[in-house]
Enzyme design. Structure first.
Site, PDB file in Angstrom:
ATOM      1  N   ASP A   8       0.715  -1.441   0.337  1.00 19.43           N
ATOM      2  CA  ASP A   8       0.146   0.172   0.290  1.00 19.43           C
ATOM      3  C   ASP A   8       1.130   1.135   0.280  1.00 19.43           C
ATOM      4  O   ASP A   8       2.263   1.748   0.041  1.00 19.43           O
ATOM      5  CB  ASP A   8      -0.714   0.011   0.750  1.00 19.43           C
ATOM      6  CG  ASP A   8      -1.840   1.370   1.541  1.00 19.43           C
ATOM      7  OD1 ASP A   8      -2.342   1.953   0.342  1.00 19.43           O
ATOM      8  OD2 ASP A   8      -1.450   1.716   2.723  1.00 19.43           O
ATOM      9  N   LEU A   9       0.067   2.568  -0.506  1.00 18.13           N
ATOM     10  CA  LEU A   9       1.255   3.806  -0.530  1.00 18.13           C
ATOM     11  C   LEU A   9       1.036   4.412   1.032  1.00 18.13           C
ATOM     12  O   LEU A   9       2.064   4.609   1.578  1.00 18.13           O
ATOM     13  CB  LEU A   9       1.195   4.769  -1.557  1.00 18.13           C
ATOM     14  CG  LEU A   9       1.414   5.489  -2.136  1.00 18.13           C
ATOM     15  CD1 LEU A   9       2.614   5.697  -2.213  1.00 18.13           C
ATOM     16  CD2 LEU A   9       0.863   5.831  -2.911  1.00 18.13           C
ATOM     17  N   ASP A  10      -0.029   4.950   1.010  1.00 15.90           N
ATOM     18  CA  ASP A  10      -0.074   5.955   1.998  1.00 15.90           C
ATOM     19  C   ASP A  10      -0.409   5.338   2.971  1.00 15.90           C
ATOM     20  O   ASP A  10      -1.069   4.241   3.436  1.00 15.90           O
ATOM     21  CB  ASP A  10      -1.773   6.296   1.660  1.00 15.90           C
ATOM     22  CG  ASP A  10      -2.235   7.031   0.675  1.00 15.90           C
ATOM     23  OD1 ASP A  10      -1.039   8.307   0.279  1.00 15.90           O
ATOM     24  OD2 ASP A  10      -2.703   6.841  -0.292  1.00 15.90           O
ATOM     25  N   THR A  16       1.668  10.298   4.053  1.00 11.28           N
ATOM     26  CA  THR A  16       0.957  10.723   3.100  1.00 11.28           C
ATOM     27  C   THR A  16      -0.926  10.248   4.218  1.00 11.28           C
ATOM     28  O   THR A  16      -1.620  11.163   3.797  1.00 11.28           O
ATOM     29  CB  THR A  16       0.807  10.280   1.544  1.00 11.28           C
ATOM     30  OG1 THR A  16       0.558   9.157   1.246  1.00 11.28           O
ATOM     31  CG2 THR A  16       1.059  11.668   0.955  1.00 11.28           C
ATOM     32  N   LYS A  44      -8.952   5.080   6.421  1.00 15.81           N
ATOM     33  CA  LYS A  44      -7.921   4.257   5.777  1.00 15.81           C
ATOM     34  C   LYS A  44      -8.107   3.488   4.820  1.00 15.81           C
ATOM     35  O   LYS A  44      -8.926   2.856   4.923  1.00 15.81           O
ATOM     36  CB  LYS A  44      -7.023   4.355   6.570  1.00 15.81           C
ATOM     37  CG  LYS A  44      -5.913   5.508   7.094  1.00 15.81           C
ATOM     38  CD  LYS A  44      -4.972   5.223   8.489  1.00 15.81           C
ATOM     39  CE  LYS A  44      -4.492   5.641   9.578  1.00 15.81           C
ATOM     40  NZ  LYS A  44      -3.272   5.016  11.136  1.00 15.81           N
ATOM     41  N   SER A 113      -2.475   0.481  -4.122  1.00 13.55           N
ATOM     42  CA  SER A 113      -3.345   1.647  -3.724  1.00 13.55           C
ATOM     43  C   SER A 113      -4.905   2.253  -3.846  1.00 13.55           C
ATOM     44  O   SER A 113      -5.247   1.758  -5.106  1.00 13.55           O
ATOM     45  CB  SER A 113      -2.142   2.658  -3.770  1.00 13.55           C
ATOM     46  OG  SER A 113      -2.869   3.797  -3.397  1.00 13.55           O
ATOM     47  N   ALA A 114      -5.318   2.825  -3.196  1.00 12.41           N
ATOM     48  CA  ALA A 114      -6.502   3.157  -3.259  1.00 12.41           C
ATOM     49  C   ALA A 114      -6.845   4.985  -3.342  1.00 12.41           C
ATOM     50  O   ALA A 114      -7.931   5.449  -4.076  1.00 12.41           O
ATOM     51  CB  ALA A 114      -7.819   3.083  -2.029  1.00 12.41           C
ATOM     52  N   LYS A 116      -5.739   8.129  -5.830  1.00  9.37           N
ATOM     53  CA  LYS A 116      -6.004   8.047  -7.485  1.00  9.37           C
ATOM     54  C   LYS A 116      -4.834   9.391  -7.563  1.00  9.37           C
ATOM     55  O   LYS A 116      -3.951   9.664  -8.652  1.00  9.37           O
ATOM     56  CB  LYS A 116      -7.150   9.800  -8.011  1.00  9.37           C
ATOM     57  CG  LYS A 116      -8.320   8.822  -8.368  1.00  9.37           C
ATOM     58  CD  LYS A 116      -9.845   9.935  -8.463  1.00  9.37           C
ATOM     59  CE  LYS A 116     -10.586   9.296  -8.568  1.00  9.37           C
ATOM     60  NZ  LYS A 116     -11.774   9.538  -8.513  1.00  9.37           N
ATOM     61  N   LYS A 144     -10.851  -1.365  -1.883  1.00  9.23           N
ATOM     62  CA  LYS A 144     -10.513  -1.602  -0.845  1.00  9.23           C
ATOM     63  C   LYS A 144     -12.000  -1.620  -0.360  1.00  9.23           C
ATOM     64  O   LYS A 144     -12.793  -0.824   0.539  1.00  9.23           O
ATOM     65  CB  LYS A 144      -9.649  -1.365   0.202  1.00  9.23           C
ATOM     66  CG  LYS A 144      -8.282  -1.459  -0.488  1.00  9.23           C
ATOM     67  CD  LYS A 144      -6.854  -1.167  -0.331  1.00  9.23           C
ATOM     68  CE  LYS A 144      -5.340  -1.120  -0.942  1.00  9.23           C
ATOM     69  NZ  LYS A 144      -5.013  -0.405  -0.253  1.00  9.23           N
ATOM     70  N   GLU A 168       0.234  -3.378   4.786  1.00 12.76           N
ATOM     71  CA  GLU A 168      -1.471  -2.585   4.961  1.00 12.76           C
ATOM     72  C   GLU A 168      -1.300  -1.933   6.158  1.00 12.76           C
ATOM     73  O   GLU A 168      -0.834  -2.258   6.963  1.00 12.76           O
ATOM     74  CB  GLU A 168      -1.896  -3.180   4.616  1.00 12.76           C
ATOM     75  CG  GLU A 168      -2.685  -3.047   3.089  1.00 12.76           C
ATOM     76  CD  GLU A 168      -3.784  -1.543   2.781  1.00 12.76           C
ATOM     77  OE1 GLU A 168      -3.859  -1.090   3.881  1.00 12.76           O
ATOM     78  OE2 GLU A 168      -4.043  -1.252   1.541  1.00 12.76           O
ATOM     79  N   ASP A 169      -1.013  -0.220   5.941  1.00 13.40           N
ATOM     80  CA  ASP A 169      -1.228  -0.075   7.205  1.00 13.40           C
ATOM     81  C   ASP A 169      -3.344   0.509   7.907  1.00 13.40           C
ATOM     82  O   ASP A 169      -3.475   0.519   8.666  1.00 13.40           O
ATOM     83  CB  ASP A 169      -0.958   1.350   7.305  1.00 13.40           C
ATOM     84  CG  ASP A 169      -1.641   2.456   6.157  1.00 13.40           C
ATOM     85  OD1 ASP A 169      -2.275   1.961   5.439  1.00 13.40           O
ATOM     86  OD2 ASP A 169      -1.520   3.937   6.306  1.00 13.40           O
TER      87      ASP A 169
END
Ligand code: BG6
Ligand code: MG
Length: 216
Positions: A8-10, A16, A44, A113-114, A116, A144, A168-169
Protein backbone atom coordinates in the site's frame (compact mmCIF):
# COMPACT_ATOMS: atom_id res chain seq x y z
CA UNK A 1 8.49 -21.00 -5.71
CA UNK A 2 8.39 -17.37 -6.86
CA UNK A 3 7.01 -14.87 -4.36
CA UNK A 4 6.12 -11.21 -4.59
CA UNK A 5 5.47 -8.21 -2.39
CA UNK A 6 2.54 -5.80 -2.76
CA UNK A 7 2.63 -2.52 -0.85
CA UNK A 8 0.00 0.00 0.00
CA UNK A 9 1.22 3.60 -0.40
CA UNK A 10 -0.35 6.09 2.03
CA UNK A 11 0.87 5.35 5.55
CA UNK A 12 3.18 2.53 4.45
CA UNK A 13 5.70 4.18 2.12
CA UNK A 14 5.15 7.80 3.09
CA UNK A 15 3.24 9.75 5.68
CA UNK A 16 0.49 10.84 3.27
CA UNK A 17 -2.09 9.10 5.50
CA UNK A 18 -1.52 12.06 7.81
CA UNK A 19 -2.04 14.52 4.93
CA UNK A 20 -5.33 12.83 4.02
CA UNK A 21 -6.34 13.09 7.68
CA UNK A 22 -5.52 16.83 7.84
CA UNK A 23 -7.51 17.57 4.70
CA UNK A 24 -10.54 15.52 5.81
CA UNK A 25 -10.38 17.11 9.26
CA UNK A 26 -10.56 20.57 7.68
CA UNK A 27 -13.57 19.55 5.62
CA UNK A 28 -15.32 17.81 8.53
CA UNK A 29 -14.91 20.95 10.65
CA UNK A 30 -16.90 22.89 8.08
CA UNK A 31 -19.76 20.52 8.90
CA UNK A 32 -19.14 20.92 12.65
CA UNK A 33 -17.83 17.41 12.96
CA UNK A 34 -14.57 16.55 14.67
CA UNK A 35 -12.86 13.44 13.33
CA UNK A 36 -12.01 10.88 16.03
CA UNK A 37 -9.17 8.34 16.07
CA UNK A 38 -11.59 5.59 15.13
CA UNK A 39 -12.97 7.71 12.24
CA UNK A 40 -9.42 8.19 11.00
CA UNK A 41 -8.74 4.45 11.16
CA UNK A 42 -12.03 3.75 9.36
CA UNK A 43 -11.16 6.24 6.59
CA UNK A 44 -7.73 4.77 5.83
CA UNK A 45 -7.73 2.84 2.56
CA UNK A 46 -11.19 4.18 1.63
CA UNK A 47 -11.76 5.98 -1.70
CA UNK A 48 -12.16 9.76 -1.81
CA UNK A 49 -15.92 9.69 -2.52
CA UNK A 50 -16.66 7.00 0.07
CA UNK A 51 -14.64 8.97 2.64
CA UNK A 52 -16.78 12.05 2.01
CA UNK A 53 -19.96 9.95 2.29
CA UNK A 54 -18.70 8.61 5.63
CA UNK A 55 -18.02 12.12 6.99
CA UNK A 56 -21.38 13.49 5.84
CA UNK A 57 -23.14 10.60 7.54
CA UNK A 58 -21.22 11.17 10.78
CA UNK A 59 -21.95 14.91 10.60
CA UNK A 60 -25.56 14.10 9.84
CA UNK A 61 -25.77 16.44 6.86
CA UNK A 62 -26.86 15.92 3.30
CA UNK A 63 -25.64 17.94 0.34
CA UNK A 64 -26.55 17.96 -3.32
CA UNK A 65 -24.48 16.34 -6.07
CA UNK A 66 -22.75 19.55 -7.16
CA UNK A 67 -21.69 20.44 -3.61
CA UNK A 68 -20.51 16.85 -3.16
CA UNK A 69 -18.28 17.14 -6.25
CA UNK A 70 -17.04 20.56 -5.15
CA UNK A 71 -16.11 19.19 -1.72
CA UNK A 72 -14.14 16.36 -3.31
CA UNK A 73 -12.20 18.88 -5.37
CA UNK A 74 -11.53 21.16 -2.39
CA UNK A 75 -10.35 18.28 -0.20
CA UNK A 76 -8.04 17.12 -2.95
CA UNK A 77 -6.67 20.64 -3.47
CA UNK A 78 -5.80 20.87 0.23
CA UNK A 79 -4.24 17.43 0.09
CA UNK A 80 -2.18 18.31 -3.01
CA UNK A 81 -0.83 21.44 -1.33
CA UNK A 82 0.61 19.17 1.36
CA UNK A 83 1.90 16.69 -1.23
CA UNK A 84 3.61 19.59 -2.93
CA UNK A 85 5.89 19.98 0.12
CA UNK A 86 7.19 16.41 -0.35
CA UNK A 87 10.58 15.41 -1.70
CA UNK A 88 12.72 12.28 -1.89
CA UNK A 89 13.27 12.69 1.85
CA UNK A 90 9.57 12.23 2.54
CA UNK A 91 9.53 8.46 2.93
CA UNK A 92 8.84 6.72 6.23
CA UNK A 93 11.76 5.24 8.23
CA UNK A 94 13.30 2.11 6.73
CA UNK A 95 11.64 2.48 3.32
CA UNK A 96 14.84 2.99 1.27
CA UNK A 97 16.59 0.05 2.96
CA UNK A 98 13.50 -2.10 2.41
CA UNK A 99 13.54 -1.45 -1.34
CA UNK A 100 17.30 -1.96 -1.53
CA UNK A 101 16.87 -5.40 0.01
CA UNK A 102 14.00 -6.23 -2.35
CA UNK A 103 16.21 -5.25 -5.30
CA UNK A 104 19.11 -7.43 -4.09
CA UNK A 105 16.73 -10.38 -3.67
CA UNK A 106 15.03 -9.57 -7.02
CA UNK A 107 11.60 -9.68 -5.40
CA UNK A 108 8.79 -8.64 -7.78
CA UNK A 109 7.14 -5.51 -6.36
CA UNK A 110 3.68 -4.08 -6.95
CA UNK A 111 1.79 -1.14 -5.54
CA UNK A 112 -1.83 -1.62 -4.44
CA UNK A 113 -3.25 1.80 -3.58
CA UNK A 114 -6.77 3.25 -3.31
CA UNK A 115 -5.51 6.72 -4.26
CA UNK A 116 -5.95 8.54 -7.54
CA UNK A 117 -2.79 10.46 -6.62
CA UNK A 118 -0.60 7.36 -6.21
CA UNK A 119 1.66 7.95 -9.23
CA UNK A 120 2.10 11.61 -8.36
CA UNK A 121 3.13 10.79 -4.78
CA UNK A 122 5.51 8.06 -5.95
CA UNK A 123 7.06 10.51 -8.38
CA UNK A 124 7.49 13.06 -5.58
CA UNK A 125 9.45 10.60 -3.45
CA UNK A 126 11.39 9.20 -6.42
CA UNK A 127 9.94 5.70 -6.27
CA UNK A 128 7.79 5.59 -9.40
CA UNK A 129 10.18 3.23 -11.16
CA UNK A 130 10.72 0.96 -8.17
CA UNK A 131 7.54 -0.99 -8.91
CA UNK A 132 7.04 -3.66 -11.56
CA UNK A 133 3.30 -3.01 -11.47
CA UNK A 134 1.05 -0.27 -10.13
CA UNK A 135 -2.62 -0.61 -9.23
CA UNK A 136 -4.35 2.58 -8.13
CA UNK A 137 -7.89 3.97 -7.87
CA UNK A 138 -7.99 4.38 -11.65
CA UNK A 139 -7.32 0.68 -12.27
CA UNK A 140 -10.02 -1.06 -10.26
CA UNK A 141 -13.81 -1.05 -10.07
CA UNK A 142 -14.08 -2.24 -6.48
CA UNK A 143 -12.07 -0.49 -3.78
CA UNK A 144 -10.72 -2.02 -0.56
CA UNK A 145 -11.95 -4.03 1.38
CA UNK A 146 -12.78 -5.81 -1.90
CA UNK A 147 -9.76 -7.93 -2.93
CA UNK A 148 -9.63 -6.59 -6.53
CA UNK A 149 -6.76 -4.14 -5.89
CA UNK A 150 -4.45 -6.88 -4.65
CA UNK A 151 -5.59 -9.54 -7.11
CA UNK A 152 -4.88 -7.14 -10.00
CA UNK A 153 -1.50 -6.24 -8.47
CA UNK A 154 -0.59 -9.94 -8.24
CA UNK A 155 -1.52 -10.38 -11.92
CA UNK A 156 0.72 -7.47 -12.93
CA UNK A 157 3.76 -9.12 -11.34
CA UNK A 158 2.66 -12.57 -12.45
CA UNK A 159 2.67 -14.08 -8.97
CA UNK A 160 -0.10 -16.28 -7.57
CA UNK A 161 -2.17 -14.51 -4.87
CA UNK A 162 -1.22 -17.10 -2.25
CA UNK A 163 2.46 -16.34 -2.93
CA UNK A 164 2.12 -12.60 -2.31
CA UNK A 165 2.91 -10.72 0.90
CA UNK A 166 0.99 -7.49 1.42
CA UNK A 167 2.03 -4.51 3.57
CA UNK A 168 -0.95 -2.46 4.71
CA UNK A 169 -1.71 0.21 7.33
CA UNK A 170 -5.50 0.24 6.92
CA UNK A 171 -8.15 -2.07 8.27
CA UNK A 172 -9.98 -2.10 4.92
CA UNK A 173 -6.69 -2.92 3.17
CA UNK A 174 -5.86 -5.78 5.51
CA UNK A 175 -9.37 -7.17 4.91
CA UNK A 176 -8.84 -6.83 1.16
CA UNK A 177 -5.52 -8.68 1.30
CA UNK A 178 -6.90 -11.47 3.48
CA UNK A 179 -9.88 -11.84 1.10
CA UNK A 180 -7.33 -12.16 -1.71
CA UNK A 181 -5.75 -15.04 0.24
CA UNK A 182 -2.48 -13.18 0.85
CA UNK A 183 -0.13 -13.17 3.83
CA UNK A 184 -0.52 -9.72 5.39
CA UNK A 185 1.92 -7.60 7.35
CA UNK A 186 0.09 -4.88 9.25
CA UNK A 187 1.97 -1.59 9.41
CA UNK A 188 0.54 -0.55 12.74
CA UNK A 189 -0.77 -2.18 15.89
CA UNK A 190 -3.00 -5.25 16.41
CA UNK A 191 -5.77 -3.14 18.00
CA UNK A 192 -6.21 -1.19 14.74
CA UNK A 193 -5.53 -4.10 12.35
CA UNK A 194 -6.77 -7.26 14.06
CA UNK A 195 -6.81 -9.41 10.90
CA UNK A 196 -3.11 -9.06 9.96
CA UNK A 197 -0.73 -12.04 10.18
CA UNK A 198 2.13 -10.05 11.73
CA UNK A 199 2.97 -6.44 12.57
CA UNK A 200 5.72 -3.89 12.04
CA UNK A 201 5.69 -0.21 12.93
CA UNK A 202 7.60 0.62 9.75
CA UNK A 203 9.07 -1.24 6.76
CA UNK A 204 12.57 -1.05 8.28
CA UNK A 205 11.44 -3.48 10.96
CA UNK A 206 10.51 -6.19 8.49
CA UNK A 207 12.59 -9.31 8.94
CA UNK A 208 13.67 -10.52 5.50
CA UNK A 209 15.08 -13.64 7.12
CA UNK A 210 11.52 -14.85 7.53
CA UNK A 211 10.49 -13.87 3.98
CA UNK A 212 11.20 -17.39 2.71
CA UNK A 213 9.19 -18.96 5.53
CA UNK A 214 6.13 -16.76 5.39
CA UNK A 215 4.41 -18.68 2.65
CA UNK A 216 4.59 -22.40 3.29
C1 BG6 B 1 -5.99 5.77 0.32
C2 BG6 B 1 -5.95 6.55 1.61
O1 BG6 B 1 -4.72 5.28 0.03
O2 BG6 B 1 -6.41 6.63 -0.75
C3 BG6 B 1 -7.26 7.23 1.89
O3 BG6 B 1 -5.65 5.63 2.67
C4 BG6 B 1 -7.65 8.10 0.69
O4 BG6 B 1 -7.14 8.02 3.05
C5 BG6 B 1 -7.69 7.24 -0.56
O5 BG6 B 1 -8.92 8.71 0.90
C6 BG6 B 1 -8.06 8.02 -1.81
O6 BG6 B 1 -7.02 8.93 -2.09
P1 BG6 B 1 -7.11 10.07 -3.20
O7 BG6 B 1 -5.68 10.56 -3.29
O8 BG6 B 1 -7.59 9.44 -4.44
O9 BG6 B 1 -8.04 11.11 -2.69
MG1 MG C 1 -2.65 3.17 3.59
Amino acid sequence: MKKGIILDLDGVICDTAYFHYLAWKQLAEEYNYELTHSDNEALKGVSRADSLRYILEKANVSIDASKFEADLVRKNDWYLKLVDTMSEESVLPGVREFFQRCAIKRIPLALGSASKNARLVLQKVGLLHTFHGIVDAGTVTNGKPHPETFLEAAKLINIKPENCIVFEDSSSGVQAAKSANMYTVGVGIPQDLPMADEYVTNLGEYDFASFEMQIA
